[in-house]
Design an enzyme around this catalytic site. Structure first.
Site, PDB file in Angstrom:
ATOM      1  N   LYS A 157      18.435   9.189  16.234  1.00 14.84           N
ATOM      2  CA  LYS A 157      18.212   8.368  17.433  1.00 14.84           C
ATOM      3  C   LYS A 157      18.095   6.911  16.996  1.00 14.84           C
ATOM      4  O   LYS A 157      17.094   6.490  16.413  1.00 14.84           O
ATOM      5  CB  LYS A 157      16.932   8.786  18.180  1.00 14.84           C
ATOM      6  N   GLY A 210       9.805   2.143  11.677  1.00 15.00           N
ATOM      7  CA  GLY A 210       9.506   1.253  12.792  1.00 15.00           C
ATOM      8  C   GLY A 210       8.087   0.747  12.703  1.00 15.00           C
ATOM      9  O   GLY A 210       7.553   0.568  11.602  1.00 15.00           O
ATOM     10  N   SER A 211       7.488   0.539  13.853  1.00 17.82           N
ATOM     11  CA  SER A 211       6.168  -0.081  13.869  1.00 17.82           C
ATOM     12  C   SER A 211       5.080   0.910  13.442  1.00 17.82           C
ATOM     13  O   SER A 211       5.199   2.116  13.657  1.00 17.82           O
ATOM     14  CB  SER A 211       5.865  -0.598  15.276  1.00 17.82           C
ATOM     15  N   GLU A 232       8.253   5.075   7.383  1.00 20.67           N
ATOM     16  CA  GLU A 232       8.438   3.737   6.791  1.00 20.67           C
ATOM     17  C   GLU A 232       7.995   2.754   7.853  1.00 20.67           C
ATOM     18  O   GLU A 232       8.664   2.596   8.881  1.00 20.67           O
ATOM     19  CB  GLU A 232       9.909   3.482   6.439  1.00 20.67           C
ATOM     20  N   CYS A 266      10.879  -5.404   6.918  1.00 20.29           N
ATOM     21  CA  CYS A 266       9.531  -4.908   6.605  1.00 20.29           C
ATOM     22  C   CYS A 266       9.089  -5.358   5.215  1.00 20.29           C
ATOM     23  O   CYS A 266       7.903  -5.327   4.915  1.00 20.29           O
ATOM     24  CB  CYS A 266       9.469  -3.397   6.768  1.00 20.29           C
ATOM     25  N   GLU A 357       2.026  -8.289  11.088  1.00 16.96           N
ATOM     26  CA  GLU A 357       3.464  -8.369  10.861  1.00 16.96           C
ATOM     27  C   GLU A 357       4.112  -9.094  12.041  1.00 16.96           C
ATOM     28  O   GLU A 357       4.157  -8.574  13.151  1.00 16.96           O
ATOM     29  CB  GLU A 357       4.056  -6.968  10.722  1.00 16.96           C
TER      30      GLU A 357
HETATM   31  P1  NAD Z   1       9.228   0.686  17.440  1.00 18.61           P
HETATM   32  O1  NAD Z   1       8.348   1.323  16.448  1.00 18.61           O
HETATM   33  O2  NAD Z   1       8.790   0.632  18.848  1.00 18.61           O
HETATM   34  O3  NAD Z   1      10.669   1.437  17.445  1.00 18.61           O
HETATM   35  C1  NAD Z   1      11.293   2.012  16.301  1.00 18.61           C
HETATM   36  C2  NAD Z   1      12.070   3.263  16.742  1.00 18.61           C
HETATM   37  O4  NAD Z   1      11.143   4.213  17.277  1.00 18.61           O
HETATM   38  C3  NAD Z   1      13.089   3.002  17.860  1.00 18.61           C
HETATM   39  O5  NAD Z   1      14.202   3.847  17.681  1.00 18.61           O
HETATM   40  C4  NAD Z   1      12.326   3.424  19.107  1.00 18.61           C
HETATM   41  O6  NAD Z   1      13.170   3.807  20.171  1.00 18.61           O
HETATM   42  C5  NAD Z   1      11.543   4.605  18.576  1.00 18.61           C
HETATM   43  N1  NAD Z   1      10.343   4.938  19.353  1.00 18.61           N
HETATM   44  C6  NAD Z   1       9.563   4.084  20.066  1.00 18.61           C
HETATM   45  N2  NAD Z   1       8.556   4.775  20.666  1.00 18.61           N
HETATM   46  C7  NAD Z   1       8.708   6.077  20.308  1.00 18.61           C
HETATM   47  C8  NAD Z   1       7.979   7.265  20.600  1.00 18.61           C
HETATM   48  N3  NAD Z   1       6.893   7.269  21.379  1.00 18.61           N
HETATM   49  N4  NAD Z   1       8.404   8.444  20.072  1.00 18.61           N
HETATM   50  C9  NAD Z   1       9.498   8.473  19.274  1.00 18.61           C
HETATM   51  N5  NAD Z   1      10.226   7.386  18.975  1.00 18.61           N
HETATM   52  C10 NAD Z   1       9.842   6.189  19.469  1.00 18.61           C
HETATM   53  O7  NAD Z   1       9.571  -0.728  16.931  1.00 18.61           O
HETATM   54  P2  NAD Z   1      10.129  -1.929  17.822  1.00 18.61           P
HETATM   55  O8  NAD Z   1       9.527  -1.985  19.184  1.00 18.61           O
HETATM   56  O9  NAD Z   1      11.585  -1.826  17.782  1.00 18.61           O
HETATM   57  O10 NAD Z   1       9.548  -3.132  17.005  1.00 18.61           O
HETATM   58  C11 NAD Z   1       8.185  -3.519  17.167  1.00 18.61           C
HETATM   59  C12 NAD Z   1       7.576  -3.918  15.868  1.00 18.61           C
HETATM   60  O11 NAD Z   1       7.689  -2.868  14.907  1.00 18.61           O
HETATM   61  C13 NAD Z   1       8.252  -5.091  15.180  1.00 18.61           C
HETATM   62  O12 NAD Z   1       7.845  -6.304  15.677  1.00 18.61           O
HETATM   63  C14 NAD Z   1       7.855  -4.854  13.757  1.00 18.61           C
HETATM   64  O13 NAD Z   1       6.565  -5.338  13.530  1.00 18.61           O
HETATM   65  C15 NAD Z   1       7.847  -3.385  13.613  1.00 18.61           C
HETATM   66  N6  NAD Z   1       9.088  -2.845  13.024  1.00 18.61           N
HETATM   67  C16 NAD Z   1       9.072  -2.489  11.726  1.00 18.61           C
HETATM   68  C17 NAD Z   1      10.208  -1.981  11.142  1.00 18.61           C
HETATM   69  C18 NAD Z   1      10.241  -1.581   9.711  1.00 18.61           C
HETATM   70  O14 NAD Z   1      11.299  -1.428   9.138  1.00 18.61           O
HETATM   71  N7  NAD Z   1       9.120  -1.383   9.089  1.00 18.61           N
HETATM   72  C19 NAD Z   1      11.372  -1.837  11.875  1.00 18.61           C
HETATM   73  C20 NAD Z   1      11.360  -2.201  13.239  1.00 18.61           C
HETATM   74  C21 NAD Z   1      10.193  -2.682  13.786  1.00 18.61           C
END
Ligand code: NAD
Length: 455
Positions: A157, A210-211, A232, A266, A357
């Site tokens: 996804k 992600g976050s 991660e 990150c 972050e």
């Molecule tokens: P996020 O964590 O919301 O999203 C990352 C992924 O998780 C996306 O594919 C999203 O659709 C999915 N996701 C979101 N909610 C989910 C849930 N409840 N269940 C399953 N999957 C879910 O990140 P974001 O909103 O895209 O970014 C927000 C913050 O996250 C950024 O500002 C940054 O600080 C951090 N971030 C970190 C990384 C990293 O590589 N460490 C990458 C992206 C974002």
């Protein structure tokens, strides 16, 4: 009819609509799991050399489409073209590297009395990879390539804002001869399609990048089923410059250590810790270097930094930076999600911009007194992903590398990610390791079998 919504993919440099993609529902995830289960059962039975050959063909297909994939990444994610080509090449390399592991994924024979004891590494089944928007192609492949190589099926996804390269990779996999259903891409909302993958009993493992906030929610849900999980998450990495370093080299390397990918990385070195005796000299060199970073059209080969991914990310980054504060580069005006390179010299060590972050082109510079002070500051964060240490003293480099609580450190450089070395975080930066020699093992269960010789 299922409640199908559309994802609108915008070009972050222009705000123009690039594509509209249907968003997967929970029912779509159910159907994908059925297809994946059928494909995985056959895939696990394919001879290792043939599985490896198919993955290598997939790598060749990616290699033949590097430019197309890179241009797509420029349009959907605003990545500068040079980086985007590297990212597509990274997918190819990950597939090749994973293919090389298929025939080497062997168990062990352990001496025991009365028989033979062997371990067998079995595939987990179906792996759900939930990817972010900051490196859509490489991060998708970090989970996908070793999972496939170890005999699993993958449902990927991608992030809402960046589904296009992932969809193209799925087409290339089919063209290369990977079986239907083995690698499926389901673009969709995190709390719908992502959540359905996390909660689905047919999905054996989740790989999430992600976050930290969402990572914790996913971890709690996986706990209900003791579902396997790799996380991660975020980072707030230090860049520690000692007075005995080549201060000029350290200062000149600093801008792109946190401005690459517009700071949406990150591993970005966003806490620059400089020994007080060389602090002023460091600022004299780093200031002009930050100001001269070329920000603009990501499709232009000369551009070093593009836009942020979205309006909401732009608002988030703005909220951290007091207007007019610090040293600034320039950024285009008008449409697009632009924020200039920014270096804050007056931030408090405990302030949000110095501890959270930001995920944008913003770093803070903080002075330190001595080695103990530097280590204390470096570790004063809930994160522990990466960091850099600049010194000419080998003993100090080793001491500080041992003392900094982070998964990926570099000395006198800012490199941190190679597909053949392990990557992952300490503390709230993550759980488990990706990449490196053990990447495939993270997608297996170890079964131990004792065969009696006394029956
Ligand atoms: P996020 O964590 O919301 O999203 C990352 C992924 O998780 C996306 O594919 C999203 O659709 C999915 N996701 C979101 N909610 C989910 C849930 N409840 N269940 C399953 N999957 C879910 O990140 P974001 O909103 O895209 O970014 C927000 C913050 O996250 C950024 O500002 C940054 O600080 C951090 N971030 C970190 C990384 C990293 O590589 N460490 C990458 C992206 C974002």
């Amino acid at each position: 009819m299922p409640d199908v919504q559309n994802l609108e993919v915008l070009n972050p440099a222009t705000e123009e609509l690039v594509a509209t993609v249907p968003a997967a529902t929970a029912q779509d995830v159910d159907a994908a799991v059925v297809r994946a289960a059928a494909a995985q059962a056959k895939w696990a039975a394919v001879a290792p050399a043939d599985r490896a050959r198919l993955l290598r063909r997939f790598a060749v297909a990616v290699d033949e489409h590097i430019e197309e994939l890179a241009q797509l990444e420029v349009r959907e994610a605003g990545h500068v073209i040079g980086n985007a080509r590297w990212e597509a090449g990274n997918v190819r390399d990950l597939l090749d590297f994973a293919a090389g592991g298929v025939e080497r994924l062997s168990g062990r024979q352990i001496p025991v009395p009365g028989g033979l004891n062997v371990t067998i590494l079995e595939p987990l089944g179906i792996v759900g990879v939930i990817a972010p928007w900051n490196f859509p192609m490489p991060i998708a492949a970090w989970g996908t390539a070793p999972a496939l190589a170890a005999g699993n099926a993958v449902i990927l996804k991608p992030a809402e804002t960046t589904p296009l390269t992932a969809l193209r990779l799925a087409e290339l996999a089919l063209d290369a001869g990977l079986p239907e259903g083995l690698f499926q891409v389901l673009p969709g909302a995190g709390d719908v399609a992502g959540n359905a993958l996390v909660e689905h009993p047919g999905v054996a493992k989740i790989v999430f990048t992600g976050s930290t906030r969402v990572g914790k929610q996913i971890m709690a849900k996986c706990a209900d089923r003791v579902k396997r999980l790799t996380l991660e998450l975020g980072g707030k990495s230090p860049n520690i410059v000692f007075a005995d370093a080549d201060v000029e080299a350290a200062a000149l390397a600093t801008p792109m250590s946190y401005l690459d990918n517009s700071g949406q990385d990150c591993c970005a070195r966003t806490r620059i810790l400089v020994q007080r005796s060389v602090y002023d000299r460091f600022l004299e060199i780093v200031g002009p270097a930050v100001e001269s970073v070329v920000v603009g059209d990501p499709a232009d080969e000369k551009t070093q930094m593009g836009p942020l991914i979205s309006r909401s990310q732009l608002e988030r980054v703005r909220s951290y930076v007091p207007s007019g504060a610090g040293i600034h580069g320039t950024a285009p005006e008008g449409p697009g999600f632009w924020f200039p390179p920014t270096l804050l010299t007056d931030a408090e060590a405990a302030s949000p911009v110095a501890t959270e972050e930001v995920f944008g082109p913003v770093a803070v510079v903080l002075p330190f007194e001595d080695e103990a002070d530097a280590i204390c500051l470096a570790n004063a964060t809930e994160y522990g992903l990466s960091g850099s240490i600049w010194t000419r003293d080998v003993s100090r480099a080793l001491r500080v590398s041992q003392a900094v609580q982070a998964g990926n450190l570099s000395v006198n450089s800012h490199s941190s990610v190679r597909y053949w070395t392990p990557f992952g975080g300490y503390k709230q930066s993550g759980l488990g390791r990706e990449l490196g020699p053990d990447a495939l093992a993270a997608f297996t269960e170890t079964k131990n079998v004792f065969i009696s010789t006394e029956a």
